[in-house]
Design a protein around this motif. Structure first.
Motif, PDB file in Angstrom:
ATOM      1  N   TRP A  21     -39.702  76.417  23.637  1.00  0.00           N
ATOM      2  CA  TRP A  21     -38.553  75.577  23.351  1.00  0.00           C
ATOM      3  C   TRP A  21     -38.766  74.853  22.028  1.00  0.00           C
ATOM      4  O   TRP A  21     -39.889  74.462  21.712  1.00  0.00           O
ATOM      5  CB  TRP A  21     -38.350  74.537  24.448  1.00  0.00           C
ATOM      6  N   ASN A  22     -37.677  74.612  21.308  1.00  0.00           N
ATOM      7  CA  ASN A  22     -37.810  74.023  19.979  1.00  0.00           C
ATOM      8  C   ASN A  22     -38.324  72.594  20.004  1.00  0.00           C
ATOM      9  O   ASN A  22     -38.894  72.118  19.033  1.00  0.00           O
ATOM     10  CB  ASN A  22     -36.464  74.062  19.267  1.00  0.00           C
ATOM     11  N   ILE A  23     -38.129  71.890  21.126  1.00  0.00           N
ATOM     12  CA  ILE A  23     -38.574  70.489  21.174  1.00  0.00           C
ATOM     13  C   ILE A  23     -40.084  70.410  20.997  1.00  0.00           C
ATOM     14  O   ILE A  23     -40.606  69.448  20.435  1.00  0.00           O
ATOM     15  CB  ILE A  23     -38.128  69.814  22.483  1.00  0.00           C
ATOM     16  N   LEU A  24     -40.808  71.452  21.445  1.00  0.00           N
ATOM     17  CA  LEU A  24     -42.262  71.427  21.329  1.00  0.00           C
ATOM     18  C   LEU A  24     -42.700  71.615  19.891  1.00  0.00           C
ATOM     19  O   LEU A  24     -43.692  71.046  19.452  1.00  0.00           O
ATOM     20  CB  LEU A  24     -42.875  72.522  22.208  1.00  0.00           C
TER      21      LEU A  24
ATOM     22  N   GLN B 251     -35.333  80.801  21.812  1.00  0.00           N
ATOM     23  CA  GLN B 251     -36.142  79.881  22.609  1.00  0.00           C
ATOM     24  C   GLN B 251     -36.577  80.510  23.927  1.00  0.00           C
ATOM     25  O   GLN B 251     -37.512  80.033  24.571  1.00  0.00           O
ATOM     26  CB  GLN B 251     -35.366  78.591  22.882  1.00  0.00           C
ATOM     27  N   GLY B 252     -35.885  81.575  24.342  1.00  0.00           N
ATOM     28  CA  GLY B 252     -36.339  82.302  25.517  1.00  0.00           C
ATOM     29  C   GLY B 252     -37.548  83.164  25.187  1.00  0.00           C
ATOM     30  O   GLY B 252     -38.429  83.370  26.018  1.00  0.00           O
ATOM     31  N   VAL B 253     -37.599  83.645  23.921  1.00  0.00           N
ATOM     32  CA  VAL B 253     -38.701  84.494  23.495  1.00  0.00           C
ATOM     33  C   VAL B 253     -39.926  83.644  23.164  1.00  0.00           C
ATOM     34  O   VAL B 253     -41.014  83.863  23.658  1.00  0.00           O
ATOM     35  CB  VAL B 253     -38.304  85.340  22.268  1.00  0.00           C
ATOM     36  N   HIS B 254     -39.705  82.628  22.298  1.00  0.00           N
ATOM     37  CA  HIS B 254     -40.800  81.731  21.922  1.00  0.00           C
ATOM     38  C   HIS B 254     -40.728  80.487  22.798  1.00  0.00           C
ATOM     39  O   HIS B 254     -40.124  80.514  23.860  1.00  0.00           O
ATOM     40  CB  HIS B 254     -40.675  81.358  20.444  1.00  0.00           C
TER      41      HIS B 254
ATOM     42  N   LEU C  19     -47.932  76.595  17.245  1.00  0.00           N
ATOM     43  CA  LEU C  19     -48.751  75.465  17.713  1.00  0.00           C
ATOM     44  C   LEU C  19     -49.098  74.554  16.543  1.00  0.00           C
ATOM     45  O   LEU C  19     -48.909  73.338  16.600  1.00  0.00           O
ATOM     46  CB  LEU C  19     -50.030  75.998  18.368  1.00  0.00           C
ATOM     47  N   TRP C  20     -49.591  75.160  15.436  1.00  0.00           N
ATOM     48  CA  TRP C  20     -49.986  74.362  14.279  1.00  0.00           C
ATOM     49  C   TRP C  20     -48.777  73.673  13.662  1.00  0.00           C
ATOM     50  O   TRP C  20     -48.856  72.510  13.234  1.00  0.00           O
ATOM     51  CB  TRP C  20     -50.687  75.221  13.230  1.00  0.00           C
ATOM     52  N   ILE C  21     -47.639  74.380  13.620  1.00  0.00           N
ATOM     53  CA  ILE C  21     -46.442  73.770  13.042  1.00  0.00           C
ATOM     54  C   ILE C  21     -46.030  72.550  13.883  1.00  0.00           C
ATOM     55  O   ILE C  21     -45.689  71.495  13.354  1.00  0.00           O
ATOM     56  CB  ILE C  21     -45.302  74.796  12.961  1.00  0.00           C
ATOM     57  N   GLY C  22     -46.111  72.720  15.215  1.00  0.00           N
ATOM     58  CA  GLY C  22     -45.746  71.605  16.094  1.00  0.00           C
ATOM     59  C   GLY C  22     -46.630  70.401  15.874  1.00  0.00           C
ATOM     60  O   GLY C  22     -46.152  69.267  15.719  1.00  0.00           O
ATOM     61  N   ILE C  23     -47.953  70.644  15.828  1.00  0.00           N
ATOM     62  CA  ILE C  23     -48.888  69.531  15.618  1.00  0.00           C
ATOM     63  C   ILE C  23     -48.661  68.903  14.247  1.00  0.00           C
ATOM     64  O   ILE C  23     -48.568  67.678  14.100  1.00  0.00           O
ATOM     65  CB  ILE C  23     -50.348  70.026  15.751  1.00  0.00           C
ATOM     66  N   GLY C  24     -48.532  69.773  13.221  1.00  0.00           N
ATOM     67  CA  GLY C  24     -48.336  69.286  11.855  1.00  0.00           C
ATOM     68  C   GLY C  24     -47.100  68.422  11.737  1.00  0.00           C
ATOM     69  O   GLY C  24     -47.119  67.364  11.085  1.00  0.00           O
ATOM     70  N   ASN C  25     -46.013  68.824  12.409  1.00  0.00           N
ATOM     71  CA  ASN C  25     -44.777  68.053  12.360  1.00  0.00           C
ATOM     72  C   ASN C  25     -44.974  66.641  12.889  1.00  0.00           C
ATOM     73  O   ASN C  25     -44.548  65.663  12.278  1.00  0.00           O
ATOM     74  CB  ASN C  25     -43.697  68.756  13.195  1.00  0.00           C
ATOM     75  N   VAL C  26     -45.649  66.540  14.048  1.00  0.00           N
ATOM     76  CA  VAL C  26     -45.832  65.223  14.661  1.00  0.00           C
ATOM     77  C   VAL C  26     -46.703  64.348  13.775  1.00  0.00           C
ATOM     78  O   VAL C  26     -46.372  63.184  13.495  1.00  0.00           O
ATOM     79  CB  VAL C  26     -46.450  65.364  16.070  1.00  0.00           C
TER      80      VAL C  26
END
Lengths: 410, 173
Positions: A211-214, A206-209, A363-370
């Motif tokens: 935070w997982n919450i996003l 999470q320091g590299v990429h 980014l796409w994974i985050g949007i897709g999840n929501v």
């Protein structure tokens, strides 16, 4: 880690264990104080403010009171199990913290010491395994008390824990799928390959990429909700619902045994918060602040960041307690199985599919999840509404039947 | 004697004591708790073999979920202590004796073989940490068919339970 000399390893491990164990107990005291003060604040009253400045010594006064109270063992209890039950709840609560990393690493006397008691290669599974054992303390205590209210509390608790444990485990899988580390960090850690189960690797990733919450917002919500249920906190505290069950599973307990039940509950909350922070809220990372200072001070700062984050999350626990009313039993089961579980499952499917389809674009994974979570919740809600409509057309809605077959108990 | 050996004997002893306690206790709750102790000791043995994942799953699935259900049922039905008489009668007693003898023969055979082949040392040499990655890869390549068949069986059981419960509800209404 592996490259530490044996005596350094042993001494540093003992020091870490002592510090963390004491921090947990002090944390429990701080939680007792802040729960009462924050509750007072939220209800527009003062809360305990007489013992010490701002009532800070109140937990110590409480502790002394518990110690000097008569340790009553009722006549009809199953004595060995009655005495054992509080310990069975306390031990899992205490040892789960062992695999949670509480900072990056700290260089003392030329040795780089990782700020984590044990980095075992099944990290997160260990936490799931240990927290799933906490239910025994509740169930055994409830049964050994030989009291109907206690037994009902214990039965509710065991059913609830089993139901929400599934969500707890499934919500993590999306996070594990996306955990990867660049080679330079891996060589720095002294590992050959990424081990997504290790909480240390998850925190570094999470320091590299981001935070997982996003990336995994629905999974975060599902995990947090399930954790509230696992720790028996409002709105899921049916195991000790005062209005129905006196005090639930610990009705017959008094003195220090009751205090141990209480401490275990708060420890579970602290460990749970630390785990959520590590899994979803970036661990000890805070926008580069953790890298400030030399090899010694960056360790201290990273520890402080995790400490503050956990504290904030613990405040959310208290906040929720005075915001949401308690669930009814059938609502609890419906919510766990029909909403949380599908959301957790969807997060696995969507994360896996989009990881392949978009070449791991977060980014796409985050949007897709929501989006997927919204769709699933809408579908489930629609189905439930239709089900209710067809039922009420035939007959009036049947009364809630919490725990069918309870007549067998009598 | 290295530390692993000592741990092996500790876990082995605990697991045996737990297993004996399961059948010696008169009260089902105590039996269930002893069974949990045995599961734990076995998880310890798995860790010694380097199978950390299996150990964790052992605790999560058996100690954490299945035994909770056992306790749930025992408490719900409020089973009392078993009496010494009447537990084993007639035909059941004969079956128990035959099975017991079979088990004893098996145990002795394995023990003798293990002493002969020094299997303990071999197992120690073969100890190598099995990661989840290896397990996952094997499940989805070499053991794909058994894996899928198992999941189908579990699914069938799941559906069966739902069908049974639904039928009961209908007759109630």
């Amino acid at each position: 880690m592996d490259n530490l000399p044996l005596h350094v390893f042993i001494i540093s491990s003992i020091v870490k264990i002592l510090i963390i164990a004491h921090l947990l107990i002090i944390g429990v005291m701080a939680m007792i104080w802040s729960e009462r003060r924050v509750s007072g604040w939220m209800q527009d009253r003062l809360g305990p403010n007489r013992v010490g400045p701002q009532g800070l010594l109140q937990p110590i006064a409480d502790g002394i009171k518990f110690l000097f109270k008569e340790d009553l063992i009722p006549n009809h209890v199953d004595k060995p199990l009655y005495v054992l039950a509080p310990v069975m709840l306390l031990v899992p609560a205490m040892i789960a913290i062992a695999v949670v990393p509480f900072g990056s690493s700290m260089t003392i006397l030329g040795h780089e010491i990782p700020l984590q008691i044990a980095d075992i290669n099944i990290g997160i599974l260990y936490i799931l395994a240990i927290t799933s054992l906490g239910v025994y303390g509740v169930v055994i205590g409830a049964w050994a008390s030989n009291n109907k209210y206690s037994l009902l509390g214990g039965l509710r608790s065991s059913a609830q824990m089993i139901s929400y444990e599934l969500t707890l485990g499934l919500a993590i899988i999306g996070v594990l799928m996306l955990t990867d580390l660049p080679d330079e960090i891996l060589t720095k850690l002294g590992d050959d390959e990424v081990n997504p189960l290790s909480l240390r690797h998850i925190a570094y990733a999470q320091g590299v990429h981001s935070w997982n919450i996003l990336v995994h917002f629905p999974a975060f919500l599902a995990f947090t909700t399930a954790m509230f249920a696992e720790t028996n906190r409002l709105p899921f505290d049916l195991a000790e619902a005062e209005q129905e069950l006196v005090a639930g599973y610990h009705t017959e307990y008094s003195s220090m045994k009751f205090a141990i039940f209480f401490m275990a509950e708060y420890m579970n909350m602290i460990v749970g918060s630390a785990v959520v922070v590590t899994l979803f809220l970036g661990g000890w990372h805070f926008f580069g602040l953790e890298a400030i200072g030399g090899p010694f001070w960056s360790g201290v700062i990273s520890f402080a960041i995790l400490f503050v984050k956990t504290g904030v999350f613990l405040f959310v626990f208290i906040w929720v307690r005075w915001t949401l009313p308690r669930f009814r039993y059938d609502q609890l089961m419906n919510f766990g199985w029909k909403f949380l579980l599908p959301v957790a499952l969807t997060s696995i499917v969507v994360t896996g599919t989009l990881y392949i389809a978009t070449n791991g674009n977060r980014l796409w994974i985050g949007i897709g999840n929501v989006v997927a979570a919204f769709i699933v919740v809408a579908i489930v809600a629609g189905m439930l509404a239709m089900d209710n409509n067809s039922k009420s057309a035939v007959q009036s809605t049947p009364a809630a039947a919490p725990l069918r077959g309870l007549d067998a108990v009598e | 004697m290295n530390p692993e050996m000592i741990l092996f004997f500790i876990f082995g002893a605990v697991s045996l004591i737990g297993a004996i306690a399961v059948i010696s206790f008169r009260h089902p709750i105590y039996s269930a708790l002893s069974l949990i102790v045995t599961f734990f000791a076995q998880a310890g043995l798995f860790v010694l073999l380097g199978a950390h994942f299996v150990a964790a799953v052992q605790v999560i699935v058996y100690a954490g979920a299945i035994m909770v259900l056992f306790l749930f049922v025992i408490m719900l039905l409020n089973l009392g202590t078993l009496s010494a008489k009447g537990a084993l009668t007639g035909k059941l007693k004969g079956v128990a004796i035959v099975l017991g003898i079979l088990l004893a023969v098996q145990g002795i055979y394995i023990a003798v073989n293990a002493l002969k082949n020094t299997a303990l040392q071999d197992a120690e040499a073969a100890t190598e940490t099995v990661t989840t990655y290896t397990i996952g890869e094997l499940l989805f390549s070499k053991y794909l068919l058994p894996f899928e068949v198992t999941s189908l069986i579990l699914l069938a059981a799941l559906i069966g339970v739902i069908v049974l419960v639904k039928r009961e509800n209908q007759t109630e209404n």
